[in-house]
Write a protein that holds these residues in place. Structure first.
Motif, mmCIF file in Angstrom:
data_model
loop_
_atom_site.group_PDB
_atom_site.id
_atom_site.type_symbol
_atom_site.label_atom_id
_atom_site.label_comp_id
_atom_site.label_asym_id
_atom_site.label_seq_id
_atom_site.Cartn_x
_atom_site.Cartn_y
_atom_site.Cartn_z
ATOM 1 N N MET A 1 0.735 -1.137 -0.074
ATOM 2 C CA MET A 1 -0.083 -0.208 -0.088
ATOM 3 C C MET A 1 0.960 1.213 -0.018
ATOM 4 N N ASN A 200 -4.607 6.911 2.008
ATOM 5 C CA ASN A 200 -4.300 5.729 1.126
ATOM 6 C C ASN A 200 -4.444 5.899 -0.407
ATOM 7 N N ASP A 202 -3.469 4.224 -2.881
ATOM 8 C CA ASP A 202 -4.140 3.075 -4.013
ATOM 9 C C ASP A 202 -5.484 3.206 -3.767
ATOM 10 N N GLU A 237 -5.345 0.187 7.279
ATOM 11 C CA GLU A 237 -5.136 -1.102 7.058
ATOM 12 C C GLU A 237 -6.167 -2.188 7.715
#
Length: 474
Positions: A1, A200, A202, A237
């Motif tokens: 990530m 994040n 992604d 996460e």
């Protein structure tokens, strides 16, 4: 990530005016509790504030030094909230029209220079201080209430604790140069709140912004950011999010802890303060303040590189503090060897004052004593290693180098005949080392030089010893 940390700062800077922002009470630090306050800073009914002109001047000075635009017409607002140390239940600040806006500071990063934008600088009053006792009782000291502040708000342009540390170091240096604050974090003169969240990249999702308070040192700010960064990444996460909240840094447990849910702008119910007129500054006043600005750190770095032929690294260290820069230049006015002076300040002086826990302008010696020490090195009266011992004693006792040299008989031996006699004695006692040297073992030379220096108590000139030993061995 792939994650991106997003950080913005809110820095409160206590201005070193003689009096408070809206009354004539002294603004100095310390003193017996509740002895430096009056009806105005206590917020008693019927009291009226009158703004301190020096506060506006200092804020303009900060704005210009930080590349801001100055609003010629700004306004004081009431920020409504209740805390025990805020007796009026509102703080006089600026919201819609701050005095300064749209500035920046450039910092150095691993990827080169980076511009950190400053959204606004506004003036406001400080609150009192709550003192919490172990038995659960809280006491209130209003001496600090009404002390003038500027709040510097950045855009969320920083992405790591290293960048924040660099920004704060640069900011502190600039504020000290323009002489509007003593920037003593331990006394609350410079206080930093951090707004942080993590994205994040992604999944294009990010955590809620958390505000970190109670950071009383740059080291604490770095550690708090590193902790929160890991906490936010861990939440992402696990497909979770943090609350929009205010947290405090616990230095003992080395972690952040929740204080309260974060307020929204609407909760403060800002409105113009009816007791204060608009702050109006004309262009002539702004231009006058601009002309009076001193040489700033970045300008000084460039001059040090150009005029004293210093490296970028040395110039930055010497220019990072106004007092260090002054000590360097005052010494260079006495000694024509800027490289020697620069290296000595960076390696020895800064190390010694850190060990002693003092500022460079609080040393027991002055630049003239230091310049004398440099001259003794230059004319080979003493060696560099002897000079270090002498300087250590100078720092502790305040004695001049000449006095210490005479007391201890520390003059360097430069007489060839004397040194040659000692070399011959050393060579007679170390035939094996002579043989090793002639067989190509270069370390043997270093051993022999060391033996000569030992015999002379470190007082022989190492360069002369090196030259004469080589001649003797050949």
């Amino acid at each position: 990530m792939s994650y991106k940390t997003i950080i913005g700062l809110e820095i409160h800077v206590e201005l070193k005016t003689n009096t408070k922002i809206f009354c004539s009470c002294p603004a100095e630090f310390g003193g017996e509790e509740n002895t430096k306050c009056c009806p105005v800073c206590l917020g008693l009914p019927g009291s009226l504030p009158v703004i301190n002109k020096k506060v506006i001047e200092f804020a303009i000075r900060a704005g210009l030094a930080l590349n801001c635009n100055i609003n010629e017409r700004s306004r004081m607002d009431r920020k409504n909230y209740f805390y025990p140390d805020l007796p009026k239940a509102y703080q006089i600040s600026q919201y819609e029209i701050p005095l300064c806006k749209e500035g920046y500071i450039e910092i150095e990063t691993e990827n080169g220079s980076k511009k950190i934008r400053i959204r606004r600088i506004h003036i406001e009053e400080d609150t009192g201080k709550s003192i919490h006792l172990e038995d659960g009782i809280s006491l209130l000291d209003y001496n600090r209430s009404g002390v003038p502040l500027i709040e510097i708000v950045t855009e969320p342009d920083m992405n790591s604790s290293k960048e924040v540390h660099s920004f704060l170091e640069n900011l502190k240096s600039i504020l000290e140069y323009i002489d509007i604050s003593d920037c003593k974090m331990e006394q609350g003169s410079l206080r930093c709140d951090i707004n942080i969240n993590v994205k994040n990249k992604d999944k294009n999702i990010e955590t809620n912004i958390v505000e970190l308070k109670n950071l009383n040192s740059f080291k604490a700010a770095v550690r708090a950011i590193d902790y929160e960064e890991k906490r936010h990444i861990d939440l992402l996460e696990h497909n979770r999010n943090t609350d929009k909240e205010t947290r405090r840094w616990n230095d003992i447990e080395n972690k952040t802890m929740k204080m309260r849910s974060k307020e929204n702008i609407e909760d403060y119910r800002y409105f113009p303060d009816p007791d204060l007129v608009y702050v109006v500054v004309d262009r002539k006043w702004i231009d006058k303040v601009r002309k009076e600005l001193p040489e700033l750190p970045r300008e000084k770095v460039e001059r040090f590189k150009r005029y004293y032929n210093l490296s970028e690294y040395n110039a930055r260290i010497l220019a990072s503090s106004k007092n260090i820069a002054k000590f360097f230049e005052d010494t260079c006015n006495e000694v024509e060897n800027s490289k020697l002076v620069s290296n000595w300040i960076i390696t020895e002086v800064l190390r010694r004052i850190k060990e002693e826990g003092i500022e460079i302008d609080k040393m027991k010696i002055n630049h003239k004593d230091f310049a004398s020490l440099m001259r003794f090195i230059m004319n080979k009266t003493i060696s560099n290693s002897m000079a270090k011992k002498i300087f250590r004693e100078m720092i502790i006792t305040g004695k001049a180098p000449q006095e210490i040299i005479e007391e201890r008989g520390l003059k360097q031996i430069t007489d060839n005949e004397t040194i040659n006699g000692i070399i011959q004695e050393v060579l007679k006692s170390n035939s094996k080392s002579i043989e090793d040297y002639r067989n190509g073992k270069k370390k043997a030379l270093g051993f022999l030089i060391g033996q000569v220096m030992k015999e002379t108590g470190g007082e022989a000139d190492p360069q002369i010893v090196n030259k004469l030993i080589k001649e003797a061995l050949s």
